[in-house]
Design an enzyme around this catalytic site. Structure first.
Site, PDB file in Angstrom:
ATOM      1  N   ASP A 138      -5.973  -4.288  10.477  1.00  0.00           N
ATOM      2  CA  ASP A 138      -4.397  -4.092  10.848  1.00  0.00           C
ATOM      3  C   ASP A 138      -4.454  -3.214  12.070  1.00  0.00           C
ATOM      4  OD1 ASP A 138      -1.919  -3.079  10.453  1.00  0.00           O
ATOM      5  OD2 ASP A 138      -2.110  -1.812   8.682  1.00  0.00           O
ATOM      6  N   ASP A 139      -4.134  -3.763  13.139  1.00  0.00           N
ATOM      7  CA  ASP A 139      -3.870  -2.958  14.494  1.00  0.00           C
ATOM      8  C   ASP A 139      -4.988  -2.434  14.698  1.00  0.00           C
ATOM      9  OD1 ASP A 139      -2.770  -2.102  16.580  1.00  0.00           O
ATOM     10  OD2 ASP A 139      -1.260  -0.788  15.838  1.00  0.00           O
ATOM     11  N   GLU A 196       1.081  -1.260   0.158  1.00  0.00           N
ATOM     12  CA  GLU A 196       0.085  -0.127  -0.074  1.00  0.00           C
ATOM     13  C   GLU A 196       0.810   1.285  -0.038  1.00  0.00           C
ATOM     14  OE1 GLU A 196      -0.192  -0.575   4.406  1.00  0.00           O
ATOM     15  OE2 GLU A 196      -1.880   0.658   4.263  1.00  0.00           O
TER      16      GLU A 196
END
Length: 137
Positions: free
Chosen positions: A82-83, A4
């Protein structure tokens, strides 16, 4: 490898040099027809984290996320988180957000789940158990 933060060429390099089995995020692959074709042909999974992509300004709004295009290109995609404590969304929240943003039906989510099971780092026995649970649901 995170796909990304840099151009599609970074994904190609990761495939060539590092021989990676998966690309985290991977949304920038769409910048290169060659990379898209390679990911499709080699069935390299993209673990896409849509809410994190919005938080990191990869896209401004979830409705503008390239997830539908990744699927339309025939790429092997999963929805991941993601986290979650930082980006505000675990797996369920990411799935619900995608259902609302893209108006996907159950078939799309079954395919995404099948992709995740096929690519999970689990034993063959566990993979078989998970596939049976998906089929029974």
């Amino acid at each position: 490898m995170r796909g990304e933060e840099g151009p599609a060429e970074y994904i190609k390099e990761a495939l060539d040099v590092l021989k990676v089995q998966r690309i985290d995020h991977g949304v920038r692959c769409l910048e290169s027809d060659e990379v898209v074709e390679r990911l499709r042909n080699e069935q390299i999974v993209l673990t896409v984290c849509p809410l994190s992509n919005v938080s990191l300004k990869v896209v401004g709004d979830l409705r503008d996320h390239p997830l539908p295009r990744l699927l339309a290109e025939g790429l092997k995609v999963t929805i991941s988180s993601d986290d979650p404590a930082y980006f505000g969304g675990g797996m369920l929240t990411n799935h619900i957000a995608c259902a609302e943003a893209f108006d996907w039906d159950e078939a799309v989510f079954r395919q995404l789940t099948r992709n995740a099971i096929e690519e999970a780092f689990v034993t063959p026995q566990r993979r078989q158990e998970l596939m049976a649970r998906l089929a029974a649901a």
